[in-house]
Design a protein around this motif. Structure first.
Motif, PDB file in Angstrom:
ATOM      1  N   GLY A   1      -4.180  16.566  -2.894  1.00  0.00           N
ATOM      2  CA  GLY A   1      -3.745  15.249  -3.351  1.00  0.00           C
ATOM      3  C   GLY A   1      -2.319  14.923  -2.960  1.00  0.00           C
ATOM      4  N   VAL A   2      -1.551  15.925  -2.588  1.00  0.00           N
ATOM      5  CA  VAL A   2      -0.178  15.709  -2.128  1.00  0.00           C
ATOM      6  C   VAL A   2      -0.125  15.647  -0.597  1.00  0.00           C
ATOM      7  CG1 VAL A   2       2.122  16.738  -2.046  1.00  0.00           C
ATOM      8  CG2 VAL A   2       0.853  16.736  -4.180  1.00  0.00           C
ATOM      9  N   VAL A   3      -0.910  16.486   0.075  1.00  0.00           N
ATOM     10  CA  VAL A   3      -0.853  16.581   1.539  1.00  0.00           C
ATOM     11  C   VAL A   3      -1.583  15.415   2.212  1.00  0.00           C
ATOM     12  CG1 VAL A   3      -1.569  17.980   3.510  1.00  0.00           C
ATOM     13  CG2 VAL A   3      -0.550  19.063   1.514  1.00  0.00           C
ATOM     14  N   LEU A   4      -2.782  15.107   1.769  1.00  0.00           N
ATOM     15  CA  LEU A   4      -3.581  14.080   2.437  1.00  0.00           C
ATOM     16  C   LEU A   4      -2.944  12.684   2.410  1.00  0.00           C
ATOM     17  CD1 LEU A   4      -7.199  15.200   1.535  1.00  0.00           C
ATOM     18  CD2 LEU A   4      -5.979  15.444   3.691  1.00  0.00           C
ATOM     19  N   PRO A   5      -2.330  12.246   1.318  1.00  0.00           N
ATOM     20  CA  PRO A   5      -1.645  10.950   1.377  1.00  0.00           C
ATOM     21  C   PRO A   5      -0.493  10.945   2.377  1.00  0.00           C
ATOM     22  CG  PRO A   5      -2.027  11.545  -0.889  1.00  0.00           C
ATOM     23  CD  PRO A   5      -2.385  12.736  -0.061  1.00  0.00           C
ATOM     24  N   GLY A   6       0.162  12.098   2.548  1.00  0.00           N
ATOM     25  CA  GLY A   6       1.217  12.172   3.557  1.00  0.00           C
ATOM     26  C   GLY A   6       0.657  11.918   4.947  1.00  0.00           C
ATOM     27  N   LEU A   7      -0.496  12.508   5.232  1.00  0.00           N
ATOM     28  CA  LEU A   7      -1.152  12.245   6.512  1.00  0.00           C
ATOM     29  C   LEU A   7      -1.571  10.777   6.625  1.00  0.00           C
ATOM     30  CD1 LEU A   7      -3.391  15.429   6.789  1.00  0.00           C
ATOM     31  CD2 LEU A   7      -1.296  14.931   8.045  1.00  0.00           C
ATOM     32  N   GLY A   8      -2.044  10.228   5.530  1.00  0.00           N
ATOM     33  CA  GLY A   8      -2.429   8.821   5.525  1.00  0.00           C
ATOM     34  C   GLY A   8      -1.252   7.897   5.801  1.00  0.00           C
ATOM     35  N   LEU A   9      -0.102   8.220   5.234  1.00  0.00           N
ATOM     36  CA  LEU A   9       1.096   7.413   5.497  1.00  0.00           C
ATOM     37  C   LEU A   9       1.520   7.510   6.960  1.00  0.00           C
ATOM     38  CD1 LEU A   9       3.234   8.073   2.306  1.00  0.00           C
ATOM     39  CD2 LEU A   9       2.167   5.929   2.994  1.00  0.00           C
TER      40      LEU A   9
ATOM     41  N   THR B   1       0.815  -1.211   0.000  1.00  0.00           N
ATOM     42  CA  THR B   1       0.000   0.000   0.000  1.00  0.00           C
ATOM     43  C   THR B   1       0.851   1.265   0.000  1.00  0.00           C
ATOM     44  OG1 THR B   1      -0.193  -0.167   2.400  1.00  0.00           O
ATOM     45  CG2 THR B   1      -1.988  -1.069   1.092  1.00  0.00           C
ATOM     46  N   VAL B   2       2.016   1.218   0.602  1.00  0.00           N
ATOM     47  CA  VAL B   2       2.873   2.406   0.617  1.00  0.00           C
ATOM     48  C   VAL B   2       3.287   2.764  -0.797  1.00  0.00           C
ATOM     49  CG1 VAL B   2       5.075   3.327   1.414  1.00  0.00           C
ATOM     50  CG2 VAL B   2       3.682   1.964   2.956  1.00  0.00           C
ATOM     51  N   ARG B   3       3.627   1.773  -1.587  1.00  0.00           N
ATOM     52  CA  ARG B   3       4.028   2.021  -2.968  1.00  0.00           C
ATOM     53  C   ARG B   3       2.876   2.604  -3.783  1.00  0.00           C
ATOM     54  NH1 ARG B   3       7.052  -2.582  -6.226  1.00  0.00           N
ATOM     55  NH2 ARG B   3       8.710  -1.893  -4.860  1.00  0.00           N
ATOM     56  N   VAL B   4       1.683   2.095  -3.559  1.00  0.00           N
ATOM     57  CA  VAL B   4       0.507   2.597  -4.276  1.00  0.00           C
ATOM     58  C   VAL B   4       0.231   4.052  -3.889  1.00  0.00           C
ATOM     59  CG1 VAL B   4      -1.993   2.316  -4.558  1.00  0.00           C
ATOM     60  CG2 VAL B   4      -0.510   0.310  -4.519  1.00  0.00           C
ATOM     61  N   VAL B   5       0.307   4.355  -2.595  1.00  0.00           N
ATOM     62  CA  VAL B   5       0.059   5.724  -2.137  1.00  0.00           C
ATOM     63  C   VAL B   5       1.125   6.670  -2.675  1.00  0.00           C
ATOM     64  CG1 VAL B   5      -0.008   7.191  -0.081  1.00  0.00           C
ATOM     65  CG2 VAL B   5      -1.208   5.015  -0.079  1.00  0.00           C
ATOM     66  N   LEU B   6       2.377   6.247  -2.669  1.00  0.00           N
ATOM     67  CA  LEU B   6       3.451   7.101  -3.176  1.00  0.00           C
ATOM     68  C   LEU B   6       3.320   7.344  -4.681  1.00  0.00           C
ATOM     69  CD1 LEU B   6       6.530   5.850  -1.142  1.00  0.00           C
ATOM     70  CD2 LEU B   6       5.226   7.965  -0.841  1.00  0.00           C
ATOM     71  N   ALA B   7       2.888   6.334  -5.413  1.00  0.00           N
ATOM     72  CA  ALA B   7       2.691   6.506  -6.856  1.00  0.00           C
ATOM     73  C   ALA B   7       1.575   7.515  -7.131  1.00  0.00           C
ATOM     74  CB  ALA B   7       2.366   5.164  -7.509  1.00  0.00           C
TER      75      ALA B   7
END
Length: 69
Positions: A52-60, A16-22
């Motif tokens: 779209g850049v900030v929220l995945p960072g919070l998710g990670l 999932t980390v790879r998918v979120v980073l992509a």
């Protein structure tokens, strides 16, 4: 409800980390393009890319905090 005729397949193992980073990288590319376009685009699109850049960072960070990473 009738019983299934065959068992369900096992779940896929996905990094999932790879998918979120992509996905985050794609949003970052879109943000750069919109910043180059400047005032020719609606600011809503720029802020959408920022989200779209900030929220995945919070998710990670949440995934790491929960120990799922």
């Amino acid at each position: 409800m009738p019983a299934p005729t065959r068992p369900s397949p096992p779940p896929l193992k996905v990094d999932t980390v790879r998918v979120v980073l992509a996905g985050t990288a794609l949003w970052a590319i879109a943000l750069v393009v919109l910043l180059f376009l400047g005032d020719r685009v609606d600011p809503v699109w720029t802020w959408t890319c920022v989200a779209g850049v900030v929220l995945p960072g919070l998710g990670l960070l949440i995934m790491r905090w929960q120990g799922q990473r």
